[in-house]
Design a protein around this motif. Structure first.
Motif, PDB file in Angstrom:
ATOM      1  N   CYS A 113       0.847  -1.188   0.000  1.00 35.65           N
ATOM      2  CA  CYS A 113       0.000   0.000   0.000  1.00 35.65           C
ATOM      3  C   CYS A 113       0.884   1.240   0.000  1.00 35.65           C
ATOM      4  CB  CYS A 113      -0.957   0.011   1.193  1.00 35.65           C
ATOM      5  SG  CYS A 113      -0.164   0.203   2.794  1.00 35.65           S
ATOM      6  N   LEU A 114       0.315   2.336  -0.462  1.00 38.61           N
ATOM      7  CA  LEU A 114       1.064   3.573  -0.577  1.00 38.61           C
ATOM      8  C   LEU A 114       1.499   4.089   0.784  1.00 38.61           C
ATOM      9  CD1 LEU A 114       2.132   5.717  -2.522  1.00 38.61           C
ATOM     10  CD2 LEU A 114      -0.059   6.912  -2.295  1.00 38.61           C
ATOM     11  N   LYS A 115       0.686   3.865   1.808  1.00 34.21           N
ATOM     12  CA  LYS A 115       1.036   4.321   3.159  1.00 34.21           C
ATOM     13  C   LYS A 115       2.360   3.719   3.620  1.00 34.21           C
ATOM     14  CE  LYS A 115      -0.404   3.820   7.973  1.00 34.21           C
ATOM     15  NZ  LYS A 115       0.714   2.886   8.287  1.00 34.21           N
ATOM     16  N   ASP A 116       2.536   2.428   3.424  1.00 32.78           N
ATOM     17  CA  ASP A 116       3.773   1.768   3.845  1.00 32.78           C
ATOM     18  C   ASP A 116       4.961   2.269   3.016  1.00 32.78           C
ATOM     19  OD1 ASP A 116       2.354   0.327   5.688  1.00 32.78           O
ATOM     20  OD2 ASP A 116       2.161  -1.457   4.439  1.00 32.78           O
ATOM     21  N   ALA A 117       4.740   2.405   1.721  1.00 32.93           N
ATOM     22  CA  ALA A 117       5.812   2.875   0.837  1.00 32.93           C
ATOM     23  C   ALA A 117       6.240   4.292   1.203  1.00 32.93           C
ATOM     24  CB  ALA A 117       5.346   2.829  -0.624  1.00 32.93           C
ATOM     25  N   ALA A 118       5.264   5.156   1.476  1.00 29.49           N
ATOM     26  CA  ALA A 118       5.557   6.557   1.800  1.00 29.49           C
ATOM     27  C   ALA A 118       6.180   6.696   3.182  1.00 29.49           C
ATOM     28  CB  ALA A 118       4.280   7.381   1.713  1.00 29.49           C
ATOM     29  N   SER A 119       5.695   5.924   4.154  1.00 27.68           N
ATOM     30  CA  SER A 119       6.230   5.992   5.517  1.00 27.68           C
ATOM     31  C   SER A 119       7.702   5.615   5.532  1.00 27.68           C
ATOM     32  CB  SER A 119       5.443   5.068   6.446  1.00 27.68           C
ATOM     33  OG  SER A 119       4.100   5.498   6.574  1.00 27.68           O
ATOM     34  N   GLU A 120       8.046   4.545   4.835  1.00 25.41           N
ATOM     35  CA  GLU A 120       9.435   4.092   4.787  1.00 25.41           C
ATOM     36  C   GLU A 120      10.305   5.118   4.062  1.00 25.41           C
ATOM     37  OE1 GLU A 120      12.871   1.775   5.196  1.00 25.41           O
ATOM     38  OE2 GLU A 120      10.939   1.787   6.252  1.00 25.41           O
ATOM     39  N   ALA A 121       9.774   5.693   2.981  1.00 24.05           N
ATOM     40  CA  ALA A 121      10.532   6.697   2.224  1.00 24.05           C
ATOM     41  C   ALA A 121      10.825   7.913   3.084  1.00 24.05           C
ATOM     42  CB  ALA A 121       9.757   7.103   0.970  1.00 24.05           C
ATOM     43  N   TYR A 122       9.829   8.387   3.823  1.00 25.78           N
ATOM     44  CA  TYR A 122      10.017   9.550   4.689  1.00 25.78           C
ATOM     45  C   TYR A 122      11.009   9.241   5.806  1.00 25.78           C
ATOM     46  CZ  TYR A 122       9.093  13.183   8.124  1.00 25.78           C
ATOM     47  OH  TYR A 122       9.249  14.200   9.045  1.00 25.78           O
ATOM     48  N   THR A 123      10.888   8.046   6.407  1.00 27.39           N
ATOM     49  CA  THR A 123      11.759   7.668   7.518  1.00 27.39           C
ATOM     50  C   THR A 123      13.226   7.661   7.099  1.00 27.39           C
ATOM     51  OG1 THR A 123      10.026   6.335   8.559  1.00 27.39           O
ATOM     52  CG2 THR A 123      12.299   5.836   9.171  1.00 27.39           C
ATOM     53  N   THR A 124      13.500   7.180   5.920  1.00 25.17           N
ATOM     54  CA  THR A 124      14.894   7.004   5.489  1.00 25.17           C
ATOM     55  C   THR A 124      15.511   8.234   4.841  1.00 25.17           C
ATOM     56  OG1 THR A 124      14.120   6.077   3.373  1.00 25.17           O
ATOM     57  CG2 THR A 124      14.591   4.521   5.157  1.00 25.17           C
ATOM     58  N   THR A 125      14.706   9.236   4.512  1.00 31.68           N
ATOM     59  CA  THR A 125      15.265  10.396   3.800  1.00 31.68           C
ATOM     60  C   THR A 125      15.140  11.722   4.538  1.00 31.68           C
ATOM     61  OG1 THR A 125      13.191  10.779   2.578  1.00 31.68           O
ATOM     62  CG2 THR A 125      14.845   9.340   1.538  1.00 31.68           C
ATOM     63  N   CYS A 126      14.058  11.923   5.266  1.00 28.09           N
ATOM     64  CA  CYS A 126      13.802  13.255   5.835  1.00 28.09           C
ATOM     65  C   CYS A 126      13.530  13.284   7.331  1.00 28.09           C
ATOM     66  CB  CYS A 126      12.604  13.902   5.120  1.00 28.09           C
ATOM     67  SG  CYS A 126      12.876  14.270   3.373  1.00 28.09           S
ATOM     68  N   ALA A 127      13.008  12.200   7.874  1.00 30.45           N
ATOM     69  CA  ALA A 127      12.543  12.220   9.271  1.00 30.45           C
ATOM     70  C   ALA A 127      13.627  12.658  10.245  1.00 30.45           C
ATOM     71  CB  ALA A 127      12.009  10.835   9.658  1.00 30.45           C
ATOM     72  N   MET A 128      14.859  12.215  10.015  1.00 33.47           N
ATOM     73  CA  MET A 128      15.952  12.528  10.963  1.00 33.47           C
ATOM     74  C   MET A 128      16.301  14.008  11.001  1.00 33.47           C
ATOM     75  SD  MET A 128      16.963  11.387   7.861  1.00 33.47           S
ATOM     76  CE  MET A 128      17.305   9.651   7.970  1.00 33.47           C
ATOM     77  N   TYR A 129      15.846  14.780  10.009  1.00 36.17           N
ATOM     78  CA  TYR A 129      16.153  16.210   9.958  1.00 36.17           C
ATOM     79  C   TYR A 129      14.989  17.073  10.450  1.00 36.17           C
ATOM     80  CZ  TYR A 129      19.624  14.194   6.824  1.00 36.17           C
ATOM     81  OH  TYR A 129      20.623  13.421   6.282  1.00 36.17           O
ATOM     82  N   HIS A 130      13.859  16.445  10.773  1.00 38.38           N
ATOM     83  CA  HIS A 130      12.675  17.190  11.201  1.00 38.38           C
ATOM     84  C   HIS A 130      12.479  17.088  12.707  1.00 38.38           C
ATOM     85  CE1 HIS A 130      10.739  16.858   6.918  1.00 38.38           C
ATOM     86  NE2 HIS A 130      11.680  17.782   7.002  1.00 38.38           N
ATOM     87  N   THR A 131      11.780  18.047  13.263  1.00 36.42           N
ATOM     88  CA  THR A 131      11.474  18.042  14.687  1.00 36.42           C
ATOM     89  C   THR A 131      10.442  16.957  14.995  1.00 36.42           C
ATOM     90  OG1 THR A 131       9.652  19.627  14.452  1.00 36.42           O
ATOM     91  CG2 THR A 131      11.868  20.530  14.784  1.00 36.42           C
ATOM     92  N   TRP A 132      10.311  16.655  16.281  1.00 37.94           N
ATOM     93  CA  TRP A 132       9.337  15.644  16.710  1.00 37.94           C
ATOM     94  C   TRP A 132       7.927  16.034  16.268  1.00 37.94           C
ATOM     95  CZ3 TRP A 132       5.044  16.109  19.852  1.00 37.94           C
ATOM     96  CH2 TRP A 132       4.426  14.907  20.215  1.00 37.94           C
ATOM     97  N   ALA A 133       7.588  17.310  16.377  1.00 33.69           N
ATOM     98  CA  ALA A 133       6.232  17.762  16.018  1.00 33.69           C
ATOM     99  C   ALA A 133       5.956  17.533  14.537  1.00 33.69           C
ATOM    100  CB  ALA A 133       6.078  19.238  16.364  1.00 33.69           C
TER     101      ALA A 133
END
Length: 242
Positions: free
Chosen positions: A162-182
């Protein structure tokens, strides 16, 4: 007299028939032209793929030491904004940040000219990581490009159903570490509002086959551009952990 009348009638009918054939031919030609125009229209995916293939070819032919034109780069990046828009509220923050940063870089193109110049000026002024600096903006745009690349990669993988799983993994590996918790919390919560795979294909005006082709084209073409941008920082001993 009757013979002359029949002759005149015959000529009139032939004239009408010829006119009808001519009109039919014009209509057929117009329909063919309309079909060709429609077929030649770029979809959001094909527009992105075309732009980045052009950039990629330039980088591959000129090498990492080439001064990539900033306006040309921004023109290609502007097509990616449409893709963020198709993903809905989950990527709204990424879309707003990405569009804003591309806009800032576009405005700076007349003064700075190339991506290399941006880094050079900010290094001299010690403003590479300063909020709002062009070097920081470029870094964020690069992350946006990589986010779309990772999303496409996951979209085409059989590991994600599903797109949700694909998008969640993509965000986690590329951008999440640079964003705030909020921001991370808001993005992950918004993943539940993502369109389905079929809905996304409709928004992009693609079929399964055409989407796979165009997404793969972008994946292949964006990698050299991402590597080129990373090299601008690494060659100046600037880490990429921000």
């Amino acid at each position: 007299m009757a013979l002359k009348f029949r002759s005149l009638f015959s000529r009139t009918e032939r004239f009408r028939a010829e006119k009808m054939e001519q009109a039919s031919a014009r209509i057929s030609k117009d329909e063919d032209d309309d079909f060709e125009d429609a077929a030649s229209e770029l979809t959001p995916l094909s527009a992105v793929a075309d732009s980045f293939e052009d950039l990629s070819a330039l980088v591959k032919s000129k090498g990492f030491n080439h001064d990539l034109d900033l306006r040309t780069f921004c023109d290609a990046c502007s097509h990616v904004s449409v893709l963020f828009g198709c993903l809905g509220i989950a990527f709204k923050f990424a879309e707003l940040e990405y569009v804003s940063k591309v806009s800032d870089l576009t405005e700076a193109a007349a003064s700075y000219g190339t991506l290399n110049t941006i880094l050079h000026i900010d290094v001299l002024n010690d403003t590479v990581r300063t909020s709002g600096s062009l070097s920081r903006n470029l870094r964020r745009v690069r992350q946006g490009l990589d986010l779309i690349r990772a999303l496409f990669q996951n979209f085409l993988s059989s590991d994600y159903y599903c797109l949700k799983d694909a998008a969640s993994e993509a965000y986690t590996t590329t951008c999440a570490m640079y964003h705030t918790w909020a921001v991370r919390t808001a993005v992950y919560a918004g993943m539940y509002a993502l369109p389905t795979r079929d809905q996304l294909l409709i928004k992009l005006n693609e079929t399964d086959e055409s989407a796979e082709r165009e997404m793969q084209r972008y994946i292949d073409a964006s990698l050299p551009i991402i590597e080129y941008i990373d090299n601008l920082y690494i060659s100046r001993n600037i880490s990429l952990d921000w």
